[in-house]
Scaffold this motif. Structure first.
Motif, PDB file in Angstrom:
ATOM      1  N   SER A  42       0.835  -1.209   0.000  1.00  0.00           N
ATOM      2  CA  SER A  42       0.000   0.000   0.000  1.00  0.00           C
ATOM      3  C   SER A  42       0.864   1.252   0.000  1.00  0.00           C
ATOM      4  N   LYS A  43       0.359   2.273  -0.665  1.00  0.00           N
ATOM      5  CA  LYS A  43       1.093   3.549  -0.733  1.00  0.00           C
ATOM      6  C   LYS A  43       0.994   4.259   0.605  1.00  0.00           C
ATOM      7  N   PRO A  44       2.085   4.850   1.050  1.00  0.00           N
ATOM      8  CA  PRO A  44       2.016   5.610   2.316  1.00  0.00           C
ATOM      9  C   PRO A  44       1.097   6.820   2.171  1.00  0.00           C
ATOM     10  N   ALA A  45       0.318   7.057   3.195  1.00  0.00           N
ATOM     11  CA  ALA A  45      -0.608   8.191   3.156  1.00  0.00           C
ATOM     12  C   ALA A  45       0.169   9.506   3.127  1.00  0.00           C
ATOM     13  N   ALA A  46      -0.338  10.418   2.315  1.00  0.00           N
ATOM     14  CA  ALA A  46       0.305  11.743   2.209  1.00  0.00           C
ATOM     15  C   ALA A  46       0.129  12.503   3.511  1.00  0.00           C
ATOM     16  N   PRO A  47       1.150  13.168   3.934  1.00  0.00           N
ATOM     17  CA  PRO A  47       1.033  13.922   5.189  1.00  0.00           C
ATOM     18  C   PRO A  47      -0.040  15.007   5.075  1.00  0.00           C
ATOM     19  N   ALA A  48      -0.796  15.137   6.137  1.00  0.00           N
ATOM     20  CA  ALA A  48      -1.875  16.134   6.136  1.00  0.00           C
ATOM     21  C   ALA A  48      -1.289  17.553   6.132  1.00  0.00           C
ATOM     22  N   VAL A  49      -1.904  18.432   5.309  1.00  0.00           N
ATOM     23  CA  VAL A  49      -1.468  19.841   5.212  1.00  0.00           C
ATOM     24  C   VAL A  49      -2.528  20.720   5.863  1.00  0.00           C
ATOM     25  N   GLU A  50      -2.119  21.480   6.800  1.00  0.00           N
ATOM     26  CA  GLU A  50      -3.068  22.362   7.498  1.00  0.00           C
ATOM     27  C   GLU A  50      -3.237  23.662   6.714  1.00  0.00           C
ATOM     28  N   LEU A  51      -4.491  23.912   6.289  1.00  0.00           N
ATOM     29  CA  LEU A  51      -4.810  25.109   5.508  1.00  0.00           C
ATOM     30  C   LEU A  51      -5.155  26.256   6.450  1.00  0.00           C
ATOM     31  N   VAL A  52      -4.726  27.441   6.000  1.00  0.00           N
ATOM     32  CA  VAL A  52      -4.991  28.653   6.813  1.00  0.00           C
ATOM     33  C   VAL A  52      -5.750  29.668   5.967  1.00  0.00           C
ATOM     34  N   PRO A  53      -6.579  30.519   6.568  1.00  0.00           N
ATOM     35  CA  PRO A  53      -7.320  31.544   5.819  1.00  0.00           C
ATOM     36  C   PRO A  53      -6.366  32.496   5.081  1.00  0.00           C
ATOM     37  N   ALA A  54      -6.780  32.866   3.873  1.00  0.00           N
ATOM     38  CA  ALA A  54      -5.934  33.742   3.048  1.00  0.00           C
ATOM     39  C   ALA A  54      -6.163  35.218   3.415  1.00  0.00           C
ATOM     40  N   VAL A  55      -5.155  36.024   3.082  1.00  0.00           N
ATOM     41  CA  VAL A  55      -5.239  37.488   3.262  1.00  0.00           C
ATOM     42  C   VAL A  55      -5.381  38.109   1.880  1.00  0.00           C
ATOM     43  N   LEU A  56      -6.355  39.030   1.722  1.00  0.00           N
ATOM     44  CA  LEU A  56      -6.663  39.589   0.406  1.00  0.00           C
ATOM     45  C   LEU A  56      -5.425  40.156  -0.270  1.00  0.00           C
ATOM     46  N   GLU A  57      -4.595  40.852   0.480  1.00  0.00           N
ATOM     47  CA  GLU A  57      -3.422  41.496  -0.103  1.00  0.00           C
ATOM     48  C   GLU A  57      -2.406  40.468  -0.641  1.00  0.00           C
ATOM     49  N   GLU A  58      -2.472  39.241  -0.186  1.00  0.00           N
ATOM     50  CA  GLU A  58      -1.513  38.233  -0.625  1.00  0.00           C
ATOM     51  C   GLU A  58      -2.002  37.446  -1.838  1.00  0.00           C
ATOM     52  N   LEU A  59      -3.228  37.675  -2.266  1.00  0.00           N
ATOM     53  CA  LEU A  59      -3.805  36.932  -3.378  1.00  0.00           C
ATOM     54  C   LEU A  59      -3.515  37.646  -4.687  1.00  0.00           C
ATOM     55  N   LYS A  60      -3.407  36.833  -5.789  1.00  0.00           N
ATOM     56  CA  LYS A  60      -3.168  37.397  -7.109  1.00  0.00           C
ATOM     57  C   LYS A  60      -3.700  36.401  -8.156  1.00  0.00           C
ATOM     58  N   PRO A  61      -4.037  36.881  -9.343  1.00  0.00           N
ATOM     59  CA  PRO A  61      -4.540  35.989 -10.396  1.00  0.00           C
ATOM     60  C   PRO A  61      -3.530  34.874 -10.705  1.00  0.00           C
ATOM     61  N   SER A  62      -4.063  33.713 -11.155  1.00  0.00           N
ATOM     62  CA  SER A  62      -3.283  32.500 -11.508  1.00  0.00           C
ATOM     63  C   SER A  62      -2.705  31.790 -10.286  1.00  0.00           C
TER      64      SER A  62
END
Length: 219
Positions: free
Chosen positions: A156-176
């Protein structure tokens, strides 16, 4: 007598004697005691017969006179006969006793052999090596669970490590930019197409386009 066919089997020679001297050698039923010295008469009578030799005749005659059928005919009151069936005198008492003893001994040996045969068969069966028992921890291949077989063939394939998602900040977002959109209980990945103030237009990996508030964007 002239013949070119040589007899070598004792039974075939006896059959030949039954046919040639039927009043002396009896093929079936009760036999007759033979004249003492009959072998010499037999050898002289068949001296010119190429079918048999003296040695073969001696072996055949011994088998005939040692048979149970012949030994039973050696009894009180019986008459010996020559090759032509002519009487040649009564039996001596010692010959009768010897025949009885020989018959009894032969029958007892045959009985002992028959009794020993089942014992030999039992010993042969015991001598066969027993099948080696399978260790308790081992299972036959066919008895293994199917899931075990699959696991043995394909790790069996090893399970991928869980990634903890955090809320985004508008100023850090950009198209693409790749982001995750919180839709229900499970975030869905996608790419930002456009940002209009607090609204973010995202193309989801599933092909669906959505506009969500910035608080629904996770990184």
């Amino acid at each position: 007598m002239e013949s070119t066919e040589k007899l070598t089997d004792t039974n075939a020679i006896l059959a030949y004697l039954y046919e040639t001297f039927p009043l002396c050698f009896i093929a079936e039923g009760e036999t007759k005691p033979l004249k003492i010295g009959l072998f010499q008469d037999l050898a002289e009578r068949l001296a010119d017969d190429s079918k048999v030799s003296k040695t073969q005749l001696r072996v055949a005659l011994r088998r005939y006179t040692n048979s149970w059928r012949y030994l039973k005919c050696i009894k009180e009151g019986a008459q010996r006969v020559d090759l032509d069936g002519n009487p040649c005198g009564e039996l001596d008492p010692e010959h009768i006793e010897h025949a009885k003893a020989t018959l009894k001994e032969s029958q007892e040996k045959a009985k002992a052999r028959r009794a020993a045969e089942p014992a030999k068969e039992g010993e042969a069966k015991k001598a066969k090596p027993a099948r080696k028992p399978r260790p308790q921890g081992d299972k036959p291949r066919n008895d293994r669970p199917r899931s075990d077989k699959k696991a043995a063939r394909k790790p069996s394939k090893p399970a991928a490590p869980a990634v903890e998602l955090v809320p985004a900040v508008l100023e850090e977002l950009k198209p693409s930019q790749r982001v995750n959109v919180k839709l229900g209980m499970t975030p869905v990945a996608g790419v930002i197409l456009d940002i209009n103030k607090e609204d973010v237009h995202v193309q989801l990996d599933s092909g669906l386009s959505v506009k969500v508030r910035v608080e629904h964007i996770l990184l």
